[in-house]
Design a protein around this motif. Sequence first.
Motif, mmCIF file in Angstrom:
data_model
loop_
_atom_site.group_PDB
_atom_site.id
_atom_site.type_symbol
_atom_site.label_atom_id
_atom_site.label_comp_id
_atom_site.label_asym_id
_atom_site.label_seq_id
_atom_site.Cartn_x
_atom_site.Cartn_y
_atom_site.Cartn_z
ATOM 1 N N ARG A 17 -38.199 -95.060 64.445
ATOM 2 C CA ARG A 17 -37.847 -94.461 63.086
ATOM 3 C C ARG A 17 -36.583 -95.674 62.841
ATOM 4 N NH1 ARG A 17 -36.832 -89.144 60.599
ATOM 5 N NH2 ARG A 17 -38.931 -89.103 61.368
ATOM 6 N N LEU A 18 -35.978 -96.209 64.256
ATOM 7 C CA LEU A 18 -34.761 -97.385 63.975
ATOM 8 C C LEU A 18 -35.610 -98.532 63.254
ATOM 9 C CD1 LEU A 18 -31.982 -98.216 64.017
ATOM 10 C CD2 LEU A 18 -33.118 -98.956 66.587
ATOM 11 N N GLU A 19 -36.669 -98.800 63.598
ATOM 12 C CA GLU A 19 -37.580 -99.876 62.527
ATOM 13 C C GLU A 19 -37.577 -99.319 61.396
ATOM 14 O OE1 GLU A 19 -37.976 -103.293 64.220
ATOM 15 O OE2 GLU A 19 -36.714 -101.983 65.779
ATOM 16 N N ASP A 20 -38.407 -98.223 61.285
ATOM 17 C CA ASP A 20 -38.804 -97.540 60.061
ATOM 18 C C ASP A 20 -36.805 -97.720 59.027
ATOM 19 O OD1 ASP A 20 -41.284 -97.165 60.919
ATOM 20 O OD2 ASP A 20 -40.973 -95.589 60.682
ATOM 21 N N GLU A 21 -36.655 -97.217 59.460
ATOM 22 C CA GLU A 21 -35.062 -97.402 58.903
ATOM 23 C C GLU A 21 -34.093 -98.903 58.175
ATOM 24 O OE1 GLU A 21 -33.650 -95.167 57.567
ATOM 25 O OE2 GLU A 21 -35.138 -93.161 57.947
ATOM 26 N N LYS A 22 -34.375 -99.717 59.553
ATOM 27 C CA LYS A 22 -33.939 -100.898 59.615
ATOM 28 C C LYS A 22 -35.006 -101.436 58.045
ATOM 29 C CE LYS A 22 -32.784 -101.977 63.366
ATOM 30 N NZ LYS A 22 -32.971 -103.336 64.558
ATOM 31 N N ASP A 23 -35.635 -101.961 58.443
ATOM 32 C CA ASP A 23 -37.097 -101.718 57.481
ATOM 33 C C ASP A 23 -36.760 -101.641 55.860
ATOM 34 O OD1 ASP A 23 -38.523 -103.893 59.012
ATOM 35 O OD2 ASP A 23 -40.515 -102.285 59.190
ATOM 36 N N SER A 24 -36.677 -100.275 55.760
ATOM 37 C CA SER A 24 -36.403 -99.731 54.134
ATOM 38 C C SER A 24 -34.541 -100.378 53.843
ATOM 39 C CB SER A 24 -36.727 -97.967 54.736
ATOM 40 O OG SER A 24 -35.615 -97.502 53.460
ATOM 41 N N LEU A 25 -33.814 -100.459 54.163
ATOM 42 C CA LEU A 25 -32.980 -101.020 54.751
ATOM 43 C C LEU A 25 -32.829 -102.676 54.230
ATOM 44 C CD1 LEU A 25 -29.574 -100.831 54.456
ATOM 45 C CD2 LEU A 25 -29.767 -101.378 56.804
ATOM 46 N N ILE A 30 -32.775 -106.359 49.266
ATOM 47 C CA ILE A 30 -33.341 -107.273 48.729
ATOM 48 C C ILE A 30 -33.485 -107.061 47.087
ATOM 49 C CG2 ILE A 30 -35.589 -108.830 48.425
ATOM 50 C CD1 ILE A 30 -35.744 -108.588 51.679
ATOM 51 N N ASN A 31 -33.366 -105.665 47.374
ATOM 52 C CA ASN A 31 -33.778 -105.098 45.479
ATOM 53 C C ASN A 31 -32.340 -104.976 45.028
ATOM 54 O OD1 ASN A 31 -36.649 -104.857 45.792
ATOM 55 N ND2 ASN A 31 -36.659 -102.311 46.674
ATOM 56 N N HIS A 32 -31.605 -104.369 45.719
ATOM 57 C CA HIS A 32 -30.261 -104.198 45.181
ATOM 58 C C HIS A 32 -29.400 -106.104 44.866
ATOM 59 C CE1 HIS A 32 -26.459 -103.471 44.205
ATOM 60 N NE2 HIS A 32 -25.955 -103.446 45.067
ATOM 61 N N ALA A 33 -29.930 -106.673 45.384
ATOM 62 C CA ALA A 33 -29.790 -108.416 45.197
ATOM 63 C C ALA A 33 -30.126 -108.363 44.226
ATOM 64 C CB ALA A 33 -29.690 -109.368 46.460
ATOM 65 N N VAL A 42 -27.762 -94.756 48.282
ATOM 66 C CA VAL A 42 -28.956 -94.639 49.215
ATOM 67 C C VAL A 42 -28.478 -95.741 50.064
ATOM 68 C CG1 VAL A 42 -30.811 -95.389 49.445
ATOM 69 C CG2 VAL A 42 -30.518 -94.243 47.047
ATOM 70 N N LEU A 43 -28.433 -97.298 49.994
ATOM 71 C CA LEU A 43 -27.975 -98.495 50.799
ATOM 72 C C LEU A 43 -26.593 -97.946 51.426
ATOM 73 C CD1 LEU A 43 -27.533 -101.309 48.628
ATOM 74 C CD2 LEU A 43 -29.432 -100.954 50.439
ATOM 75 N N ARG A 44 -25.953 -97.091 51.625
ATOM 76 C CA ARG A 44 -24.863 -96.587 52.575
ATOM 77 C C ARG A 44 -25.354 -95.459 53.881
ATOM 78 N NH1 ARG A 44 -20.284 -93.177 49.759
ATOM 79 N NH2 ARG A 44 -19.698 -95.308 49.109
ATOM 80 N N GLN A 45 -26.109 -94.767 52.905
ATOM 81 C CA GLN A 45 -27.218 -93.173 54.215
ATOM 82 C C GLN A 45 -27.933 -94.039 54.082
ATOM 83 O OE1 GLN A 45 -28.655 -91.146 50.684
ATOM 84 N NE2 GLN A 45 -26.632 -89.885 50.371
ATOM 85 N N LYS A 46 -28.770 -95.049 54.237
ATOM 86 C CA LYS A 46 -29.674 -96.073 55.370
ATOM 87 C C LYS A 46 -29.202 -97.148 55.832
ATOM 88 C CE LYS A 46 -33.572 -95.609 52.941
ATOM 89 N NZ LYS A 46 -34.418 -94.354 54.064
ATOM 90 N N ARG A 47 -27.728 -97.749 55.693
ATOM 91 C CA ARG A 47 -26.570 -97.571 57.109
ATOM 92 C C ARG A 47 -26.540 -97.241 58.514
ATOM 93 N NH1 ARG A 47 -24.502 -100.502 53.175
ATOM 94 N NH2 ARG A 47 -22.444 -99.614 53.190
ATOM 95 N N ARG A 48 -25.459 -96.143 57.244
ATOM 96 C CA ARG A 48 -25.233 -94.923 58.023
ATOM 97 C C ARG A 48 -26.796 -94.058 59.444
ATOM 98 N NH1 ARG A 48 -21.184 -91.568 54.907
ATOM 99 N NH2 ARG A 48 -19.100 -93.639 54.876
#
Length: 66
Positions: A17-25, A30-33, A42-48
């Motif tokens: 799950r950690l690897e999946d969440e890191k990839d998603s983040l 990148i999309n946000h940039a 959503v970025l904040r939620q993923k980081r948390r």
Amino acid sequence: MEQSVINELKTEELFERLEDEKDSLTKLSINHAVSQLESPIVLRQKRRTVARLKTEITKRELAQSK
């Protein structure tokens, strides 16, 4: 992802799950940039979520070493 759900996961599932969440983040960052996200929260939620997963993994490793 809530802490209660994380606590119920097995250690192997936590790493997956950690690897999946890191990839998603990474993809979200990148999309946000490139272009603004509809909801940057959503970025904040993923980081948390990543932090919660790392904390649980560390907690279990420390419990095993004792």
